[in-house]
Design a protein around this motif. Sequence first.
Motif, PDB file in Angstrom:
ATOM      1  N   VAL A  12      52.586  58.812   8.760  1.00  0.00           N
ATOM      2  CA  VAL A  12      51.690  58.854   7.198  1.00  0.00           C
ATOM      3  C   VAL A  12      52.295  57.136   7.088  1.00  0.00           C
ATOM      4  O   VAL A  12      50.931  56.417   5.976  1.00  0.00           O
ATOM      5  CB  VAL A  12      51.520  59.565   6.011  1.00  0.00           C
ATOM      6  N   ASP A  13      53.201  56.319   7.420  1.00  0.00           N
ATOM      7  CA  ASP A  13      53.316  55.258   7.407  1.00  0.00           C
ATOM      8  C   ASP A  13      54.018  54.574   8.075  1.00  0.00           C
ATOM      9  O   ASP A  13      52.801  53.241   8.208  1.00  0.00           O
ATOM     10  CB  ASP A  13      54.783  55.414   5.786  1.00  0.00           C
ATOM     11  N   SER A  14      55.779  54.847   8.901  1.00  0.00           N
ATOM     12  CA  SER A  14      55.840  53.830   9.508  1.00  0.00           C
ATOM     13  C   SER A  14      54.812  53.511  11.006  1.00  0.00           C
ATOM     14  O   SER A  14      54.946  52.243  11.821  1.00  0.00           O
ATOM     15  CB  SER A  14      57.061  54.143  10.064  1.00  0.00           C
ATOM     16  N   GLY A  59      52.735  47.667  12.283  1.00  0.00           N
ATOM     17  CA  GLY A  59      53.091  46.979  13.162  1.00  0.00           C
ATOM     18  C   GLY A  59      54.621  46.578  12.885  1.00  0.00           C
ATOM     19  O   GLY A  59      54.710  45.243  13.637  1.00  0.00           O
ATOM     20  N   LYS A  60      55.307  46.956  11.868  1.00  0.00           N
ATOM     21  CA  LYS A  60      56.616  47.178  11.577  1.00  0.00           C
ATOM     22  C   LYS A  60      57.441  47.290  12.700  1.00  0.00           C
ATOM     23  O   LYS A  60      57.487  48.503  12.400  1.00  0.00           O
ATOM     24  CB  LYS A  60      56.678  46.981  10.512  1.00  0.00           C
ATOM     25  N   THR A  61      58.369  46.429  13.536  1.00  0.00           N
ATOM     26  CA  THR A  61      58.999  46.847  14.425  1.00  0.00           C
ATOM     27  C   THR A  61      60.338  46.536  13.738  1.00  0.00           C
ATOM     28  O   THR A  61      60.253  45.507  13.293  1.00  0.00           O
ATOM     29  CB  THR A  61      58.946  47.023  15.695  1.00  0.00           C
ATOM     30  N   LEU A 112      44.307  53.956   3.336  1.00  0.00           N
ATOM     31  CA  LEU A 112      45.196  53.250   2.690  1.00  0.00           C
ATOM     32  C   LEU A 112      45.540  51.605   3.217  1.00  0.00           C
ATOM     33  O   LEU A 112      45.833  51.126   2.917  1.00  0.00           O
ATOM     34  CB  LEU A 112      45.257  54.254   1.640  1.00  0.00           C
ATOM     35  N   LYS A 113      46.426  53.006   3.932  1.00  0.00           N
ATOM     36  CA  LYS A 113      47.155  51.783   4.741  1.00  0.00           C
ATOM     37  C   LYS A 113      46.646  50.505   5.937  1.00  0.00           C
ATOM     38  O   LYS A 113      47.385  49.720   5.696  1.00  0.00           O
ATOM     39  CB  LYS A 113      48.691  52.511   5.605  1.00  0.00           C
ATOM     40  N   ALA A 114      46.227  51.075   6.349  1.00  0.00           N
ATOM     41  CA  ALA A 114      44.872  50.018   7.050  1.00  0.00           C
ATOM     42  C   ALA A 114      44.402  49.421   6.645  1.00  0.00           C
ATOM     43  O   ALA A 114      44.205  48.008   7.176  1.00  0.00           O
ATOM     44  CB  ALA A 114      43.919  50.803   7.778  1.00  0.00           C
ATOM     45  N   ARG A 132      51.204  40.324   7.481  1.00  0.00           N
ATOM     46  CA  ARG A 132      52.436  40.113   7.875  1.00  0.00           C
ATOM     47  C   ARG A 132      52.834  39.684   6.665  1.00  0.00           C
ATOM     48  O   ARG A 132      54.547  39.485   6.460  1.00  0.00           O
ATOM     49  CB  ARG A 132      52.320  38.768   8.838  1.00  0.00           C
ATOM     50  N   GLU A 133      52.770  40.656   5.510  1.00  0.00           N
ATOM     51  CA  GLU A 133      53.199  41.088   4.281  1.00  0.00           C
ATOM     52  C   GLU A 133      53.883  39.371   3.696  1.00  0.00           C
ATOM     53  O   GLU A 133      55.005  39.107   3.170  1.00  0.00           O
ATOM     54  CB  GLU A 133      54.636  41.981   4.247  1.00  0.00           C
ATOM     55  N   SER A 134      52.159  38.884   3.615  1.00  0.00           N
ATOM     56  CA  SER A 134      52.718  37.773   2.715  1.00  0.00           C
ATOM     57  C   SER A 134      52.459  37.754   0.468  1.00  0.00           C
ATOM     58  O   SER A 134      52.657  37.346   0.644  1.00  0.00           O
ATOM     59  CB  SER A 134      51.738  36.364   3.169  1.00  0.00           C
ATOM     60  N   GLN A 192      49.899  40.685  -0.593  1.00  0.00           N
ATOM     61  CA  GLN A 192      49.020  42.289  -0.792  1.00  0.00           C
ATOM     62  C   GLN A 192      49.847  43.651  -0.196  1.00  0.00           C
ATOM     63  O   GLN A 192      50.232  44.510  -0.697  1.00  0.00           O
ATOM     64  CB  GLN A 192      48.001  43.001  -0.636  1.00  0.00           C
ATOM     65  N   ARG A 193      50.866  42.912   0.877  1.00  0.00           N
ATOM     66  CA  ARG A 193      51.522  44.247   1.788  1.00  0.00           C
ATOM     67  C   ARG A 193      52.586  44.314   1.162  1.00  0.00           C
ATOM     68  O   ARG A 193      52.773  46.055   1.100  1.00  0.00           O
ATOM     69  CB  ARG A 193      51.761  43.850   3.275  1.00  0.00           C
ATOM     70  N   ALA A 194      52.749  44.137   0.157  1.00  0.00           N
ATOM     71  CA  ALA A 194      53.886  44.573  -0.568  1.00  0.00           C
ATOM     72  C   ALA A 194      53.270  45.088  -1.948  1.00  0.00           C
ATOM     73  O   ALA A 194      54.498  46.309  -2.038  1.00  0.00           O
ATOM     74  CB  ALA A 194      54.761  42.646  -1.581  1.00  0.00           C
ATOM     75  N   LEU A 195      52.366  45.929  -1.969  1.00  0.00           N
ATOM     76  CA  LEU A 195      51.712  46.804  -2.622  1.00  0.00           C
ATOM     77  C   LEU A 195      52.575  48.228  -2.188  1.00  0.00           C
ATOM     78  O   LEU A 195      53.166  49.561  -3.154  1.00  0.00           O
ATOM     79  CB  LEU A 195      50.524  47.304  -2.411  1.00  0.00           C
ATOM     80  N   LEU A 196      52.609  48.099  -0.310  1.00  0.00           N
ATOM     81  CA  LEU A 196      53.604  49.398   0.062  1.00  0.00           C
ATOM     82  C   LEU A 196      55.152  49.324  -0.642  1.00  0.00           C
ATOM     83  O   LEU A 196      55.109  50.557   0.130  1.00  0.00           O
ATOM     84  CB  LEU A 196      53.167  49.601   1.652  1.00  0.00           C
ATOM     85  N   ASN A 197      55.554  48.756  -0.637  1.00  0.00           N
ATOM     86  CA  ASN A 197      56.871  49.275  -0.918  1.00  0.00           C
ATOM     87  C   ASN A 197      56.769  49.827  -2.762  1.00  0.00           C
ATOM     88  O   ASN A 197      58.204  50.045  -3.040  1.00  0.00           O
ATOM     89  CB  ASN A 197      57.104  47.382  -1.643  1.00  0.00           C
TER      90      ASN A 197
HETATM   91  N1  GLY Z   1      56.518  50.539   5.219  1.00  0.00           N
HETATM   92  C1  GLY Z   1      55.918  49.121   4.441  1.00  0.00           C
HETATM   93  C2  GLY Z   1      54.562  48.469   5.383  1.00  0.00           C
HETATM   94  O1  GLY Z   1      54.598  49.152   6.477  1.00  0.00           O
HETATM   95  O2  GLY Z   1      54.663  47.393   4.864  1.00  0.00           O
END
Ligand code: GLY
Length: 366
Positions: free
Chosen positions: A142-144, A148-150, A231-233, A241-243, A245-250
């Motif tokens: 459901v998340d990782s 594309g975060k590695t 939702l994550k997609a 690249r989390e500049s 709104q991706r910070a919402l996932l925190n």
């Molecule tokens: N697990 C948070 C993200 O993928 O940005």
Amino acid sequence: MSSDQRLGVNLGERSYPVVIGSGLLQRLPQVDGIAGLLRGRRVFVATDETVGGLHGAALGEGLAEAGAKTIGRHAMAPGEAHKHLGSLAGYWDALLTAGVERGDLLVAFGGGVVGDVAGFAAATCLRGIDVLQVPTTLLAMVDSSVGGKTGIDHERGKNLIGAFHQPAGVVADLELLGTLSRRELLSGAAEMIKAAILGDPALFDLLEQAGSALLDDPTALAGAVQRAVALKARVVEGDERESGQRALLNLGHTAGHAVEVCAGYGNITHGEAVAMGIGFAAALSERLGRCPGGVARRVANLLEKFGYPLRGRGLPAEKVWEALRHDKKTRGGVPKWVLIRDIGEAEWGVEVPDEVVADLLSEVLV
Ligand code: GLY
């Protein structure tokens, strides 16, 4: 008819399919969007010793049936404690020894640690080869595995070294969850609750109605995983690249991470820590008047229904506060919070006065 759930992560030329269903490994040649990635392809399987022992043979058979040729395999030692340079180098060595080429595909087969470390090996080996993420835990499904975060951990903190490297596809076979403990399953469910609060009120209703029994119903679980991944997609598509709104996932990870650090990794699951963090973020949102009254209670009720502990009892509030200030989401020593506006709507990057956080920490969290 197949009850598989599928969706696409739309990132232009880096777009990819995510397929969720039961028994997918046994029918890889028939899985739309994935079969084509495997047919006639040279593949390298990156896993860990636990997952490789339990499910490696099933994956190997599936890959062969799909027409892929396995050129090598490597299993790292399992667990967060091994998410380091040594494990990454183990993958690099095995890939190069197997004679990996640019057109080959790395199959990252495991939970979040394998997905991150093997994904980073794929991002860096020969300056980047394709990776197929095959997550084996609910948390990774459901998340990782999506987004594309590695990366690897550093002694100065978690995930401090890494790269964005979107997978070529994600295959989430729910049958693999059968070997997980209830506690591990619940650890992943916390990320589904997070997704529901961030942007899917209907998923929140579903989780409220079903409670943790949802984890025992493969069809309902596939639907919930699909909604959480969707939702994550959406979030990743808007900010790869989390500049922003991706910070919402925190959501839940600011206080959650601090509790995790103070409790000591291994003493509390990531999901338990995130659940506490979500409960805290909800209480903070309500205290600050950023959401309607009653939202924090509704969130706490859902977390309790899933059986999460809501407080890290016995942890000193000062230690948790210190850990909060050292979190990597902290800028200039000031934590940035994801707060809840309502069930299904959140905001990110909010600074909250120290005294409000400190008061609430001892009132509701520790
Ligand atoms: N697990 C948070 C993200 O993928 O940005």
